[in-house]
Design an enzyme around this catalytic site. Structure first.
Site, PDB file in Angstrom:
ATOM      1  N   THR A 195       3.144   2.287   7.718  1.00 24.39           N
ATOM      2  CA  THR A 195       3.397   1.374   8.721  1.00 24.39           C
ATOM      3  C   THR A 195       2.340   0.882   9.388  1.00 24.39           C
ATOM      4  O   THR A 195       2.166   0.131  10.086  1.00 24.39           O
ATOM      5  CB  THR A 195       4.464   1.686   9.708  1.00 24.39           C
ATOM      6  OG1 THR A 195       3.933   3.009  10.434  1.00 24.39           O
ATOM      7  CG2 THR A 195       5.618   2.325   8.758  1.00 24.39           C
ATOM      8  N   ALA A 246       5.189  -3.186  12.594  1.00 28.03           N
ATOM      9  CA  ALA A 246       6.695  -3.528  12.700  1.00 28.03           C
ATOM     10  C   ALA A 246       7.492  -2.160  11.876  1.00 28.03           C
ATOM     11  O   ALA A 246       8.049  -2.392  11.036  1.00 28.03           O
ATOM     12  CB  ALA A 246       7.260  -4.677  12.113  1.00 28.03           C
ATOM     13  N   HIS A 247       6.984  -0.936  12.333  1.00 28.95           N
ATOM     14  CA  HIS A 247       7.365   0.144  11.353  1.00 28.95           C
ATOM     15  C   HIS A 247       8.742   0.177  11.005  1.00 28.95           C
ATOM     16  O   HIS A 247       8.620   0.382   9.499  1.00 28.95           O
ATOM     17  CB  HIS A 247       7.381   1.388  12.586  1.00 28.95           C
ATOM     18  CG  HIS A 247       6.173   1.548  13.417  1.00 28.95           C
ATOM     19  ND1 HIS A 247       4.983   2.333  12.889  1.00 28.95           N
ATOM     20  CD2 HIS A 247       6.095   1.172  14.615  1.00 28.95           C
ATOM     21  CE1 HIS A 247       4.399   2.079  14.032  1.00 28.95           C
ATOM     22  NE2 HIS A 247       4.622   1.771  14.904  1.00 28.95           N
ATOM     23  N   ASP A 248       9.751  -0.285  11.466  1.00 21.67           N
ATOM     24  CA  ASP A 248      11.090   0.125  10.719  1.00 21.67           C
ATOM     25  C   ASP A 248      11.365  -0.965   9.981  1.00 21.67           C
ATOM     26  O   ASP A 248      12.133  -0.648   8.812  1.00 21.67           O
ATOM     27  CB  ASP A 248      12.251  -0.097  11.883  1.00 21.67           C
ATOM     28  CG  ASP A 248      12.143   1.174  12.929  1.00 21.67           C
ATOM     29  OD1 ASP A 248      11.502   2.152  12.703  1.00 21.67           O
ATOM     30  OD2 ASP A 248      12.785   0.848  14.215  1.00 21.67           O
TER      31      ASP A 248
END
Ligand code: BDR
Ligand code: CA
Length: 327
Positions: A195, A246-248
């Site tokens: 990420t 925007a990790h998720d």
């Protein structure tokens, strides 16, 4: 392509919101329920945000409230300096919506849906893992009933984001995370190793908002602008050109385009105490019988995303978000 049925376990949260809208925009993903947890905000706020975000795009998806605190350790303060006190960048106002929360707990919802559709549901979990560990206690056969589990959390080689070694979702409930890593599901970890390689620029969210001229994409643009302010204070290159991790989102990109990632696998345990609390430790030498307990050959293997095609992810995100998905 038959869309993949997904339960989205989440603590929205700005990047959770980015990921949700990507999932709703992508034709290969069918979100059958949203189970919320504490994390970026309280669980009550998380459910309110999930209901709000789905209402804005006219999608009537079941939303449940789940665990409101970690399993063992005391709860940490929600990071309002990253996501805003409301989790969506401190929205000035919200339009009126009527969607109501499903009365079941998040864990019960996961168990009910998995029993109803055995082998069909993929669980994408992008917050602390209390709902999933509780669901596992309610239904020990859950690993057989779910098709696959994909989590955003943890880190192997990349430094942590809440300590030198820990990632926030795992650190927020390390005991729950350890229970999840040691259960026998098909499990993939999408952590900071990947990420932190993908920067989504604020300008892209403006382009998406200008393209659609819709309250949902305006809301997302506002939330991301707040979130980018946090990241610009952290990384010089993000101060010059506003952007964020925007990790998720990457958990969903992995679901639909796994070819964009390179994986390793190994048994993973989580440090539950001390200065290393929340560290995800991977055994890369599973053929060795270590004298230290807890690393036996019985440990299930987790697939871990270690490298990513960042331009490929960004192209897929842009193309999906600019498609005709809003009504
Ligand atoms: C993770 O922590 C949360 O703040 C984000 O929503 C993401 O799930 C990143 O470490
Ligand atoms: Ca999250």
């Amino acid at each position: 392509m038959t869309p993949r049925k997904v339960i989205y376990d989440t603590d929205p949260g700005v990047d959770d919101a980015i990921a949700l809208y990507f999932a709703l925009a992508h034709p290969g993903i069918d979100v059958v329920g949203i189970t919320t947890t504490f994390g970026n905000v309280s669980v009550a706020q998380a459910a309110t945000n999930a209901l709000y975000l789905t209402a804005l795009v006219n999608r009537d998806i079941a939303v449940t409230r789940g665990v409101k605190a970690p399993w063992v350790k005391p709860g940490e303060a929600p990071p309002d300096f990253i996501h805003g006190a409301d989790g969506l960048g401190n929205l000035a106002r919200r339009v009126a919506t009527t969607h109501q929360v499903d009365p079941r707990t998040s864990a019960q919802f996961i168990v009910d849906e998995a029993r109803l559709q055995p082998g069909e549901i993929t669980l994408v979990a992008v917050g602390p893992l209390g709902n999933l560990s509780l669901a596992l206690k309610l239904e020990p056969e859950l690993p057989k009933l779910l098709r696959e589990v994909i989590i955003m959390g943890g880190t192997i080689d990349e430094p942590g984001n809440v300590s030198p070694v820990a990632e926030a979702n795992i650190w927020n409930d390390p005991h729950a995370a350890d229970a999840v890593f040691t259960a026998p599901w098909k499990l993939t970890m999408v952590g900071l190793d990947v990420t932190h390689r993908v920067v989504t620029e604020l300008a892209l969210f403006k382009k998406i908002a200008d393209h659609h001229r819709h309250v949902a994409t305006d809301t997302l643009h506002h939330a991301v602008a707040f979130y980018c302010t946090f990241y610009s204070g952290l990384h010089k290159h993000l101060a010059l050109n506003p952007g964020c991790f925007a990790h998720d989102l990457l958990a969903f990109i992995y679901l639909v385009s796994p070819e964009l990632f390179q994986l390793e696998n190994g048994g993973i345990r989580v440090a539950t105490d001390g200065v290393g609390q929340g560290q995800t430790m991977m055994n890369r030498r599973g053929y060795i019988d270590y004298p230290q307990a807890g690393w036996g050959r019985h440990l299930p293997l987790t697939n871990v995303c270690m490298q990513v095609d960042a331009p490929g992810c960004l192209a897929l995100f842009e193309q999906t978000m600019l498609s005709d998905w809003l009504t």
